[in-house]
Design a protein around this motif. Structure first.
Motif, mmCIF file in Angstrom:
data_model
loop_
_atom_site.group_PDB
_atom_site.id
_atom_site.type_symbol
_atom_site.label_atom_id
_atom_site.label_comp_id
_atom_site.label_asym_id
_atom_site.label_seq_id
_atom_site.Cartn_x
_atom_site.Cartn_y
_atom_site.Cartn_z
ATOM 1 N N ASP A 78 4.937 4.743 -8.333
ATOM 2 C CA ASP A 78 6.145 3.906 -8.340
ATOM 3 C C ASP A 78 5.864 2.525 -8.923
ATOM 4 O O ASP A 78 6.788 1.729 -9.112
ATOM 5 N N THR A 79 4.612 2.233 -9.201
ATOM 6 C CA THR A 79 4.247 0.936 -9.763
ATOM 7 C C THR A 79 4.907 0.731 -11.119
ATOM 8 O O THR A 79 4.770 1.565 -12.015
ATOM 9 N N SER A 94 8.283 4.986 1.652
ATOM 10 C CA SER A 94 7.220 5.939 1.300
ATOM 11 C C SER A 94 6.749 5.744 -0.135
ATOM 12 O O SER A 94 6.652 6.700 -0.917
ATOM 13 N N GLN A 116 0.835 -1.194 0.000
ATOM 14 C CA GLN A 116 0.000 0.000 0.000
ATOM 15 C C GLN A 116 0.875 1.250 0.000
ATOM 16 O O GLN A 116 2.046 1.218 0.400
ATOM 17 N N ALA A 117 0.280 2.327 -0.444
ATOM 18 C CA ALA A 117 0.997 3.600 -0.459
ATOM 19 C C ALA A 117 1.528 3.916 0.937
ATOM 20 O O ALA A 117 0.827 3.717 1.943
ATOM 21 N N LYS A 146 4.710 5.227 -3.509
ATOM 22 C CA LYS A 146 3.554 5.908 -4.073
ATOM 23 C C LYS A 146 2.978 5.063 -5.215
ATOM 24 O O LYS A 146 3.713 4.285 -5.834
ATOM 25 N N PRO A 147 1.708 5.230 -5.533
ATOM 26 C CA PRO A 147 1.133 4.477 -6.665
ATOM 27 C C PRO A 147 1.911 4.683 -7.961
ATOM 28 O O PRO A 147 2.031 3.751 -8.776
ATOM 29 N N VAL A 179 2.023 -0.638 -6.165
ATOM 30 C CA VAL A 179 1.674 0.155 -4.990
ATOM 31 C C VAL A 179 0.226 0.589 -5.129
ATOM 32 O O VAL A 179 -0.132 1.295 -6.074
ATOM 33 N N SER A 180 -0.592 0.149 -4.207
ATOM 34 C CA SER A 180 -2.008 0.501 -4.249
ATOM 35 C C SER A 180 -2.265 1.759 -3.424
ATOM 36 O O SER A 180 -1.575 2.024 -2.443
ATOM 37 N N SER A 181 -3.271 2.497 -3.826
ATOM 38 C CA SER A 181 -3.584 3.752 -3.132
ATOM 39 C C SER A 181 -4.570 3.534 -2.006
ATOM 40 O O SER A 181 -5.154 2.481 -1.843
#
Length: 122
Positions: free
Chosen positions: A90-91, A85, A13-14, A87-88, A120-122
């Motif tokens: 970064d997927t 840290s 997760q984010a 972030k989405p 990375v999910s939000s």
């Protein structure tokens, strides 16, 4: 011929962290520049981070500076990317690369691993 094998990707997760590792074989690891690149669906491959051979000088893309840390262990022929840290955005599929020249340009890295997926999910 240098062979590279990445590990450590996954779904987070984010705000969470992941650590990617890359194991190298078949070359003189300590003299190689090592780098991480990533490629998201529909986007071009982009530079993430690099570390020089003997001196360990590092470089980061602006988008990850302060959140990601690259390191290497010449005795174990490994390079790692600590990602905090997340972030989405970064997927992507993250690739480990090796080359003779310390650079941010993928052209200078003639060895690349198969990649590991980071989501990375939000």
């Amino acid at each position: 011929q240098v062979q590279l094998v990445e590990s450590g990707g996954g779904l987070v997760q984010a705000g969470e962290s992941l650590r990617l590792s890359c194991a190298a074989s078949g070359g003189t690891f300590s003299v190689l520049a090592m780098a991480w690149f990533r490629q998201a669906p529909g986007k071009e491959r982009e530079f993430v981070s690099a570390i020089s051979g003997r001196s360990g000088v590092t470089r980061y893309a602006a988008s990850v500076r302060g959140r990601f840390t690259i390191s290497r262990n010449n005795a174990e022929s490994t390079v790692s990317l600590q990602m905090n840290s997340l972030k989405p955005e970064d997927t992507a599929v993250y690739y480990c690369a090796a080359g003779a020249l310390f650079s941010t340009n993928p052209i200078n890295y003639n060895h690349r691993g198969q990649g590991t997926q980071v989501t990375v999910s939000s």
